[in-house]
Design an enzyme around this catalytic site. Structure first.
Site, PDB file in Angstrom:
ATOM      1  N   ASP A 119       9.629  -5.233   3.081  1.00  0.00           N
ATOM      2  CA  ASP A 119      10.658  -6.158   2.610  1.00  0.00           C
ATOM      3  C   ASP A 119      10.907  -7.285   3.629  1.00  0.00           C
ATOM      4  O   ASP A 119      10.804  -7.059   4.841  1.00  0.00           O
ATOM      5  CB  ASP A 119      11.960  -5.368   2.383  1.00  0.00           C
ATOM      6  CG  ASP A 119      12.955  -6.141   1.540  1.00  0.00           C
ATOM      7  OD1 ASP A 119      12.565  -7.156   0.929  1.00  0.00           O
ATOM      8  OD2 ASP A 119      14.128  -5.737   1.498  1.00  0.00           O
TER       9      ASP A 119
ATOM     10  N   ASN B 267      10.214  -6.224  -9.647  1.00  0.00           N
ATOM     11  CA  ASN B 267       9.728  -7.499  -9.096  1.00  0.00           C
ATOM     12  C   ASN B 267       9.022  -8.357 -10.151  1.00  0.00           C
ATOM     13  O   ASN B 267       8.876  -9.567  -9.993  1.00  0.00           O
ATOM     14  CB  ASN B 267       8.731  -7.273  -7.949  1.00  0.00           C
ATOM     15  CG  ASN B 267       9.358  -6.761  -6.672  1.00  0.00           C
ATOM     16  OD1 ASN B 267       8.693  -6.091  -5.879  1.00  0.00           O
ATOM     17  ND2 ASN B 267      10.632  -7.059  -6.453  1.00  0.00           N
TER      18      ASN B 267
HETATM   19  C1  FPP Z   1       9.511  -7.890  -0.729  1.00  0.00           C
HETATM   20  O1  FPP Z   1      10.028  -8.845   0.157  1.00  0.00           O
HETATM   21  C2  FPP Z   1       8.063  -8.013  -0.762  1.00  0.00           C
HETATM   22  C3  FPP Z   1       7.329  -8.209  -1.879  1.00  0.00           C
HETATM   23  C4  FPP Z   1       7.914  -8.285  -3.240  1.00  0.00           C
HETATM   24  C5  FPP Z   1       5.874  -8.398  -1.798  1.00  0.00           C
HETATM   25  C6  FPP Z   1       5.182  -7.625  -0.708  1.00  0.00           C
HETATM   26  C7  FPP Z   1       3.790  -8.075  -0.583  1.00  0.00           C
HETATM   27  C8  FPP Z   1       3.113  -8.173   0.595  1.00  0.00           C
HETATM   28  C9  FPP Z   1       3.649  -7.778   1.896  1.00  0.00           C
HETATM   29  C10 FPP Z   1       1.735  -8.650   0.701  1.00  0.00           C
HETATM   30  C11 FPP Z   1       0.992  -8.791  -0.517  1.00  0.00           C
HETATM   31  C12 FPP Z   1       0.170  -7.647  -0.835  1.00  0.00           C
HETATM   32  C13 FPP Z   1      -0.477  -7.550  -2.005  1.00  0.00           C
HETATM   33  C14 FPP Z   1      -1.403  -6.441  -2.215  1.00  0.00           C
HETATM   34  C15 FPP Z   1      -0.288  -8.543  -3.057  1.00  0.00           C
HETATM   35  P1  FPP Z   1      10.683 -10.189  -0.406  1.00  0.00           P
HETATM   36  O2  FPP Z   1       9.638 -11.200  -0.516  1.00  0.00           O
HETATM   37  O3  FPP Z   1      11.450  -9.865  -1.639  1.00  0.00           O
HETATM   38  O4  FPP Z   1      11.612 -10.592   0.766  1.00  0.00           O
HETATM   39  P2  FPP Z   1      13.104 -11.121   0.711  1.00  0.00           P
HETATM   40  O5  FPP Z   1      13.942  -9.905   0.435  1.00  0.00           O
HETATM   41  O6  FPP Z   1      13.288 -11.663   2.064  1.00  0.00           O
HETATM   42  O7  FPP Z   1      13.213 -12.165  -0.352  1.00  0.00           O
END
Ligand code: FPP
Length: 239
Positions: free
Chosen positions: A21, A69
């Site tokens: 996250d 998501n």
């Molecule tokens: C949550 O943090 C993260 C995600 C929804 C995506 C995670 C994906 C990766 C680390 C890499 C990609 C890997 C693949 C296989 C596609 P957020 O982006 O919601 O963070 P925030 O809470 O700060 O908005």
């Protein structure tokens, strides 16, 4: 082997799961688009996987996209799919080259067909590998996983036991995650591995995922190693 001073004598968890996250907030702080955070996140994910296997971890599960998501703006989802389209195959070839089996877990039928194919091809290449594994959770939700497993048992006319139900989950046949790490300051499981995490140690880091270093992973493992895992027993019974 990348054994170092910190990790010497440390109990290494067989299975680590990570809730990655904070990509978006990490990018926002740098005045960059969320997609930049996801790209950095993907690179960090690969780095952490390589480091964890070097340390002796056998299974790694990462939460890359939850069912919830999928409600994100189309543009952000396309950014994530493009990461898979452009980088996934070569990254996975690298990480899995030392006998690691790859599984995409979740309802991947919800992904664009070309992305599904990329995942299937990467999975196929590693099918023969045993004893080490990566689970990439995509369109994953633990409640849906449990419902799916239950329905498989119902269709077979089977009454489930704790063991048989575990076997019907996506992670069937793998040890439960001993350590679950969540980055990004939030302190919750967000529908991740609810059945498998019954006895997991939970480690929360304030760092955003792209900033979570190999050393941070080692710190989490050292913390895990210091925990007394009683599985419901008393200290005396453990002696
Ligand atoms: C949550 O943090 C993260 C995600 C929804 C995506 C995670 C994906 C990766 C680390 C890499 C990609 C890997 C693949 C296989 C596609 P957020 O982006 O919601 O963070 P925030 O809470 O700060 O908005």
């Amino acid at each position: 082997m990348a054994r170092n001073k910190i990790i010497q004598g440390t109990k290494i968890p067989q299975h680590i799961a990570i809730i990655m996250d904070g990509n978006g907030r990490w990018a926002k702080k740098r005045l960059m688009p969320r997609s930049f955070g996801h790209k950095q996140g993907m690179e960090r994910m690969i780095g952490l996987m390589e480091h964890a296997f070097d340390l002796g971890v056998k299974y790694i599960t990462v939460y890359a996209l939850s069912t919830e998501n999928l409600q994100r703006p189309k543009e952000e989802l396309e950014g994530l799919y493009n990461l898979i389209r452009n980088h996934f195959t070569s990254y996975m070839e690298r990480v899995c080259s030392k006998g690691v089996r790859l599984k995409a877990i979740g309802d991947t039928t919800l992904l664009p067909p070309d992305v599904q194919e990329i995942l299937r091809n990467s999975e196929k290449k590693t099918e023969g590998n045993e004893g080490k594994g990566i689970n990439i959770a995509l369109c994953y939700g633990a409640r849906a996983e449990l419902v799916r497993a239950t329905n498989i048992a119902v269709e077979r006319g089977e009454k489930v036991t704790e063991e048989s139900l575990a076997g019907l989950l996506y992670t069937g046949g793998q040890p439960d995650p001993e350590l679950i790490i969540r980055t990004g300051k939030e302190v919750r499981l967000s529908n991740f591995l609810l059945y498998q995490s019954a006895y997991s140690e939970l480690y929360f880091s304030d760092k955003m995922f792209p900033a979570f270093t190999d050393k941070d992973l080692e710190k989490a493992i050292v913390w895990f190693s210091s925990r007394t895992r009683r599985f419901g027993k008393t200290d005396e019974q453990l002696k």
